[in-house]
Design a protein around this motif. Structure first.
Motif, PDB file in Angstrom:
ATOM      1  N   PHE A  10       0.838  -1.207   0.000  1.00 56.31           N
ATOM      2  CA  PHE A  10       0.000   0.000   0.000  1.00 56.31           C
ATOM      3  C   PHE A  10       0.867   1.249   0.000  1.00 56.31           C
ATOM      4  N   ASP A  11       0.232   2.342  -0.409  1.00 60.07           N
ATOM      5  CA  ASP A  11       0.926   3.619  -0.529  1.00 60.07           C
ATOM      6  C   ASP A  11      -0.090   4.719  -0.283  1.00 60.07           C
ATOM      7  N   THR A  12       0.387   5.857   0.202  1.00 64.48           N
ATOM      8  CA  THR A  12      -0.490   7.010   0.381  1.00 64.48           C
ATOM      9  C   THR A  12      -0.089   8.120  -0.585  1.00 64.48           C
ATOM     10  N   GLU A  13      -1.079   8.860  -1.065  1.00 61.29           N
ATOM     11  CA  GLU A  13      -0.831  10.091  -1.821  1.00 61.29           C
ATOM     12  C   GLU A  13      -1.295  11.244  -0.958  1.00 61.29           C
ATOM     13  N   THR A  14      -0.446  12.259  -0.813  1.00 64.52           N
ATOM     14  CA  THR A  14      -0.727  13.356   0.113  1.00 64.52           C
ATOM     15  C   THR A  14      -0.484  14.708  -0.535  1.00 64.52           C
ATOM     16  N   THR A  15      -0.763  15.756   0.223  1.00 62.96           N
ATOM     17  CA  THR A  15      -0.618  17.117  -0.307  1.00 62.96           C
ATOM     18  C   THR A  15       0.782  17.685  -0.136  1.00 62.96           C
ATOM     19  N   ALA A  55       5.032  14.449   6.682  1.00 62.78           N
ATOM     20  CA  ALA A  55       3.957  13.531   7.083  1.00 62.78           C
ATOM     21  C   ALA A  55       3.172  14.037   8.281  1.00 62.78           C
ATOM     22  N   ASN A  56       3.764  14.925   9.075  1.00 66.28           N
ATOM     23  CA  ASN A  56       3.069  15.461  10.244  1.00 66.28           C
ATOM     24  C   ASN A  56       2.206  16.670   9.918  1.00 66.28           C
ATOM     25  N   ASN A  57       2.183  17.073   8.671  1.00 68.26           N
ATOM     26  CA  ASN A  57       1.435  18.291   8.329  1.00 68.26           C
ATOM     27  C   ASN A  57       0.917  18.221   6.904  1.00 68.26           C
ATOM     28  N   VAL A  58       0.231  17.114   6.567  1.00 66.61           N
ATOM     29  CA  VAL A  58      -0.331  16.945   5.224  1.00 66.61           C
ATOM     30  C   VAL A  58      -1.752  16.403   5.325  1.00 66.61           C
ATOM     31  N   SER A  59      -2.446  16.444   4.199  1.00 62.37           N
ATOM     32  CA  SER A  59      -3.765  15.826   4.089  1.00 62.37           C
ATOM     33  C   SER A  59      -3.664  14.649   3.132  1.00 62.37           C
ATOM     34  N   GLY A  64      10.425  21.770  -6.427  1.00 58.39           N
ATOM     35  CA  GLY A  64      10.809  23.107  -5.993  1.00 58.39           C
ATOM     36  C   GLY A  64       9.599  23.967  -5.684  1.00 58.39           C
ATOM     37  N   LYS A  65       9.807  25.282  -5.672  1.00 62.03           N
ATOM     38  CA  LYS A  65       8.756  26.213  -5.259  1.00 62.03           C
ATOM     39  C   LYS A  65       7.560  26.205  -6.201  1.00 62.03           C
ATOM     40  N   ASN A  66       7.773  25.890  -7.469  1.00 62.30           N
ATOM     41  CA  ASN A  66       6.685  25.934  -8.435  1.00 62.30           C
ATOM     42  C   ASN A  66       5.952  24.609  -8.571  1.00 62.30           C
ATOM     43  N   GLN A  67       6.240  23.694  -7.670  1.00 70.58           N
ATOM     44  CA  GLN A  67       5.604  22.388  -7.741  1.00 70.58           C
ATOM     45  C   GLN A  67       4.118  22.522  -7.439  1.00 70.58           C
ATOM     46  N   GLY A  68       3.325  21.752  -8.160  1.00 66.74           N
ATOM     47  CA  GLY A  68       1.880  21.807  -7.980  1.00 66.74           C
ATOM     48  C   GLY A  68       1.416  20.924  -6.840  1.00 66.74           C
ATOM     49  N   ASN A  69       0.096  20.733  -6.767  1.00 60.52           N
ATOM     50  CA  ASN A  69      -0.520  19.966  -5.687  1.00 60.52           C
ATOM     51  C   ASN A  69      -1.261  18.782  -6.276  1.00 60.52           C
ATOM     52  N   MET A  70      -1.194  17.640  -5.608  1.00 63.15           N
ATOM     53  CA  MET A  70      -1.868  16.440  -6.102  1.00 63.15           C
ATOM     54  C   MET A  70      -3.374  16.647  -6.215  1.00 63.15           C
ATOM     55  N   ARG A  71      -3.918  17.551  -5.425  1.00 66.16           N
ATOM     56  CA  ARG A  71      -5.362  17.798  -5.496  1.00 66.16           C
ATOM     57  C   ARG A  71      -5.777  18.371  -6.853  1.00 66.16           C
ATOM     58  N   ASP A  72      -4.813  18.987  -7.544  1.00 65.46           N
ATOM     59  CA  ASP A  72      -5.129  19.619  -8.826  1.00 65.46           C
ATOM     60  C   ASP A  72      -5.031  18.663 -10.007  1.00 65.46           C
ATOM     61  N   VAL A  73      -4.597  17.425  -9.735  1.00 68.15           N
ATOM     62  CA  VAL A  73      -4.384  16.451 -10.815  1.00 68.15           C
ATOM     63  C   VAL A  73      -5.648  15.632 -11.032  1.00 68.15           C
ATOM     64  N   PRO A  74      -6.058  15.424 -12.283  1.00 67.83           N
ATOM     65  CA  PRO A  74      -7.249  14.614 -12.560  1.00 67.83           C
ATOM     66  C   PRO A  74      -7.130  13.225 -11.928  1.00 67.83           C
ATOM     67  N   ILE A  75      -8.256  12.719 -11.427  1.00 67.48           N
ATOM     68  CA  ILE A  75      -8.274  11.429 -10.723  1.00 67.48           C
ATOM     69  C   ILE A  75      -7.692  10.312 -11.582  1.00 67.48           C
ATOM     70  N   ILE A  90      -7.892   4.557  -4.316  1.00 65.68           N
ATOM     71  CA  ILE A  90      -9.078   5.091  -3.647  1.00 65.68           C
ATOM     72  C   ILE A  90      -8.847   6.566  -3.371  1.00 65.68           C
ATOM     73  N   PRO A  91      -9.523   7.470  -4.067  1.00 72.52           N
ATOM     74  CA  PRO A  91      -9.338   8.906  -3.820  1.00 72.52           C
ATOM     75  C   PRO A  91      -9.986   9.330  -2.498  1.00 72.52           C
ATOM     76  N   CYS A  92      -9.368  10.297  -1.828  1.00 74.53           N
ATOM     77  CA  CYS A  92      -9.908  10.850  -0.588  1.00 74.53           C
ATOM     78  C   CYS A  92     -10.193  12.335  -0.791  1.00 74.53           C
ATOM     79  N   PRO A  93     -11.403  12.779  -0.495  1.00 73.55           N
ATOM     80  CA  PRO A  93     -11.769  14.185  -0.740  1.00 73.55           C
ATOM     81  C   PRO A  93     -11.068  15.130   0.225  1.00 73.55           C
TER      82      PRO A  93
END
Length: 944
Positions: free
Chosen positions: A373-378, A382-386, A493-504, A402-405
């Motif tokens: 198993f693996d987790t995808e996070t923001t 690990a102590n400060n992500v969703s 780096g600083k311009n890295q995006g967020n996994m929440r913005d990526v299509p499921i 399994i996507p998590c809202p």
């Protein structure tokens, strides 16, 4: 436009590239060292890209003897054999040069510097600006021509440097560049075994040339030079004449500079692709050749549906290269070549995003004995992500996502459906860097039961000095290249995006692939662990420690912000006072943070050391080691050292620690790296606990900032006593050292008594200190020179101490010899727990490379055994505290020390438990006792 010719001194650059990475070599999947190939290629490409030469050539030495060898048979005779890896790199480098379509110029009977000197002057006569690319100082003599320069490429963090005739004269303290060869005739050159005149160094040579201008004039006037210097010159006449001849670069070599032969041309990309592929220069290859390098057309797709009604892509055809734009990655990040990837490999990756599909998946997983198993996070903390999603795999080429809202309550509802699965104790959970995933889930109230198998840790044991990102391991062991994270969220780096913005759909492919590949890596690593007999240390030490570190990182430690604020003000005042003291004693204000300006003040204005060393950039060395040796000469040095300590403490710890406090907990949560240090030791960051100073009073004060999380609680600090020396005694079986520990003696006093042949009651503080230096130094390869330098004593005294030590503790030397011999025969050494370190250079004919491997053969079993011992102790303490459901928590580990946040009513029982677990974690051979002690207090310093 000015025509620019660059002439590269091949062997000088190859050696430089090889040794730049000697402590962290680049190895291919087959264990091949590519330091030299990588460094040379990087230098060549950067030079072409940045300097925009119009013409270029690379010059090599040949194996044929030169006139210098005929004149002086010992010419270059003291050079040690080149490392085998370096010699093996030369054909690769020559192929790369051909790939760039650059001419190689070499001629039997002449060295590369002769060829370069000849071509440089010919080209300069034709109007070229000529740059000789070399770190070799001898080339300064060629700058007599106004359009010839030395170009020193960037190295070890220093920028490139272009040397003119003026800079050469300043560097050598001479009037004319022609005098470079006079300097070398007088002082010689140890690198090429050019003798010079015995007893004459650089400063004396420069002084003589100021007065007499040339070597010949000095020799002619030798009779008028008084004292010992005149005698040295008269006795060294023949050696000086020969040395000047040997040092003179020949500029009439029978080679011709034909402009068109040297003009930059189109590259032979096929040749470069072949070379870079074999050498596994993935990112560097893309940087140079663009995305066409190792890029493939997608194969035709066949469409299916899975048991959840999702589309499944199956790709089976052979990939075809396609052209893309040039990539902009600045450095090679490691990359092996893999023909398989998601576009051409059959796979079934499923999406479970409804209650029904999740229930169906849980039912399937509940039947399994092994799940990856693996987790995808923001983010990466690990102590400060969703949580963005979960992925699972139970068979190769299959995965589930399994996507998590974003809503935490909704995510917790999804996780609740997996609770029975995570609670099962008969499942082995597989993951890459499992600590991260366990920590993420812990913040959602989920604790995974069952056994763990961390592929990152498995590889850490299999290849301690290797790189172990999942992408690299996949390419190396599976021949498969996973989807890069940058393809989803952009560059790092600083311009890295967020996994929440990526299509499921894209996340599904990426996340399920991660779980799939990690499961396959597990199956690849199990037989390797067994084959290399590492399964025991993996199962008993590394894997169980994951849960311990997860809990420690989750707990964190409370920081006293008010104390740090006050201490910061105090340090600032003290630093300012030291700074003003420096300016007052120097008689001038300058930038104290500038090594260049500081060097000029210390060694030119105050003249603290007439033999002051300079760095490769030509400025004076002002490092701590240099200043400590001068501390007794002038109070200014103490003030400088104090200023440096104060400002570093303030910026690195006192001001930084409050910025690291987690807003959710109000505590600092350091991150432990379990798979970095090759010896097995843990390292940490944010903050780096291993580097928090303890040797100075001001540094120790920082520990006051670490406090219990709540009023009424206290901190406990447990520390092993002289554990590495106990391990040395135990595994060497030295009777005197073992007896000293068994009798509970102070080991340094006992050592001093043996070394000096006196009663222990007669040992002075100074003698104990010297014995302590020997105890710790000799097992790490310190010889008489190092001991003398460390203690500030003569080399003769240091040699006598070491000889007495070896006589009184004969098994210590036997241990060192045995470990080296074992490594030479087997290629590795190991700890008492079975952790291994492979030493591929242990039989090298190059004594520098071999010596480094021999030192590791001696100290790795010692450091590694100490690391294994405290890890086993941590596991034992953690498990017992869990069983007892205590409120006290283990919160920090630093070297041989453990720190606990305890409730008072548990403290005494906890102390007993800690001592028991630490002293029994790994019983030592030869009945050498293991001792530990525990202190307590209202802050870390008080407890320690």
């Amino acid at each position: 436009m000015t025509k620019k010719l660059f002439l590269l001194d091949a062997m000088a650059l190859i050696y430089r590239a090889y040794y730049a990475l000697i402590r962290n070599p680049r190895l291919t999947s087959k264990g091949r060292n590519t330091n030299a190939q990588f460094g040379f290629t990087n230098t060549l490409f950067d030079l072409i890209n940045k300097e925009k030469p119009t013409h270029l050539a690379v010059c090599f030495d040949t194996h044929a003897p030169t006139e210098r060898h005929t004149d002086f048979s010992d010419y270059k005779a003291n050079r040690q054999d080149a490392p085998e890896d370096l010699l093996e790199s030369i054909p690769d480098i020559q192929r790369i040069i051909r790939g760039f379509n650059i001419p190689v110029v070499e001629l039997d009977g002449y060295e590369a510097d002769d060829v370069i000197g000849t071509v440089a002057w010919q080209a300069a006569d034709k109007g070229y600006d000529v740059y000789m690319v070399t770190p070799d100082k001898d080339y300064g003599q060629l700058l007599i021509h106004p359009h010839v320069y030395i170009y020193k490429p960037p190295y070890m963090g220093n920028p490139e440097e272009i040397l003119t005739a003026e800079k050469i004269c300043s560097k050598w303290d001479i009037k004319r560049v022609e005098q470079v060869i006079d300097m070398l005739g007088l002082m010689g050159d140890s690198v090429d075994n050019i003798p010079g005149i015995a007893g004459i160094g650089e400063k004396t040579a420069a002084k003589l040339l100021k007065e007499y201008d040339t070597l010949e004039n000095i020799l002619e006037n030798a009779d008028s030079i008084k004292g010992a210097l005149g005698e040295k010159i008269r006795n060294g006449r023949e050696a000086a004449i020969m040395s000047k001849k040997l040092a003179t670069i020949i500029t009439n070599v029978p080679v011709e500079f034909h402009e068109e032969d040297y003009r930059l041309k189109e590259w032979n990309k096929d040749e470069l692709v072949t070379c870079f592929t074999e050498l596994e220069f993935k990112t560097l290859g893309k940087r140079i050749l663009g995305d066409e390098f190792n890029a493939f057309h997608a194969a035709p797709q066949s469409i299916q549906t899975d048991l959840f009604g999702n589309t499944v892509i199956s790709k089976t055809e052979t990939p075809v290269k396609k052209e893309k734009n040039i990539a902009e990655e600045p450095t090679e990040t490691a990359g092996l070549f893999a023909e398989k990837n998601i576009t051409n490999t059959p796979h079934q990756y499923h999406l479970a995003d409804t209650t029904e599909s999740i229930q169906s998946l849980v039912s399937l997983l509940m039947q399994q004995k092994e799940i990856c198993f693996d987790t995808e996070t923001t983010g990466t903390d690990a102590n400060n992500v969703s949580l963005v999603g979960l992925s699972f795999s139970i068979a190769p080429a299959e995965g589930y996502y399994i996507p998590c809202p974003p809503d935490d309550a909704a995510t917790k509802n999804i996780l609740a459906q997996f609770a029975p699965l995570f609670a099962k104790e008969d499942i082995t959970w597989v993951g890459q860097n499992l600590k991260y995933d366990l920590l993420v889930l812990k913040w959602y109230g989920i604790e995974i039961k069952g056994e763990l198998f961390d592929t990152m840790l498995a590889h850490y044991l299999i290849e301690p000095e290797g790189r172990r990102s999942m992408d690299l391991l996949s390419a190396q062991y599976l021949g498969y290249e996973p989807v890069p994270i940058e393809d989803l969220i952009g560059k790092k780096g600083k311009n890295q995006g967020n996994m929440r913005d990526v299509p499921i759909e894209k996340i599904k492919e990426y996340a399920a692939e991660d779980a799939d590949i990690t499961l396959q890596l597990k199956h690849a690593f199990v037989p390797l662990l067994q084959e290399k007999e590492l399964d025991s240390v993996f199962e008993k030490v590394e894997n169980p420690l994951v849960r311990v570190l997860t809990d420690m990182e989750f707990e964190g430690v409370k920081i006293d912000v008010d104390f740090l604020s006050q201490y910061s003000t105090e340090l600032e005042k003290d630093a300012k006072r030291c700074e003003e003291n420096v300016y007052e004693q120097a008689g001038v204000r300058f930038n104290l943070a500038s090594p260049k300006q500081l060097g000029e003040v210390l060694f030119e204005k105050l003249k603290l050391d007439p033999k002051a060393k300079k760095t490769k950039t030509g400025q004076y060395a002002t490092g701590e080691d240099v200043l400590l040796k001068l501390a007794n000469q002038h109070k200014i040095v103490d003030d400088i050292l104090n200023f440096r300590e104060l400002t570093k403490l303030k910026s690195t710890y006192v001001d930084a620690l409050p910025e690291m406090i987690n807003p959710k907990t109000g505590r600092v949560h350091t991150s432990y790296a379990q798979a970095v240090a090759v010896t097995g030791r843990l390292s940490s960051n944010n903050p780096n606990l291993q580097n928090i100073p303890i040797r100075t009073e001001r540094g120790r004060e920082i520990r006051k900032a670490f406090i219990p999380r709540e009023p009424g609680r206290l901190l406990l600090s447990a520390d092993y006593s002289q554990i590495e020396l106990r391990i040395v005694a135990a595994i060497s079986g030295d009777p005197n050292m073992c007896e000293a520990f068994r009798l509970g003696k102070d080991i340094h006093t006992a050592t001093a008594a043996k070394v000096y042949g006196i009663a222990e009651s007669e040992v002075t503080k100074e003698q104990r200190y010297k014995a302590k230096s020997v105890n710790f130094g000799i097992i790490y390869g310190q010889g008489a020179f190092g001991l003398a330098d460390n203690l500030g004593i003569s080399r003769a005294e240091a040699k006598e101490i070491i000889e007495n030590y070896k006589k009184e503790f004969p098994n210590i030397q036997r241990y060192m010899d045995d470990k080296i011999n074992f490594a030479k025969e087997h290629g590795y050494v190991q700890t008492l727990a079975g952790r291994k370190r492979w030493l591929k250079d242990i039989n090298s004919s190059n004594f520098t490379v071999r010596g480094y491997a021999e030192r590791n053969a001696i100290n790795s079993p010692i450091q590694g055994t100490a690391a294994d011992m405290i890890k086993l102790a941590m596991i034992s303490v953690h498990q017992e505290m869990k069983k007892k459901s205590w409120q006290s928590k283990m919160i920090l580990q630093v070297h041989d020390e453990l720190v606990f946040d305890a409730v008072p009513e548990e403290a005494e029982d906890l102390k007993k438990l800690i001592i028991h677990c630490m002293t029994t974690a790994m019983p030592l051979p030869n009945e050498v006792p293991v001792e530990a002690e525990v202190g307590q207090g209202q802050n870390w310093l008080e407890a320690h």
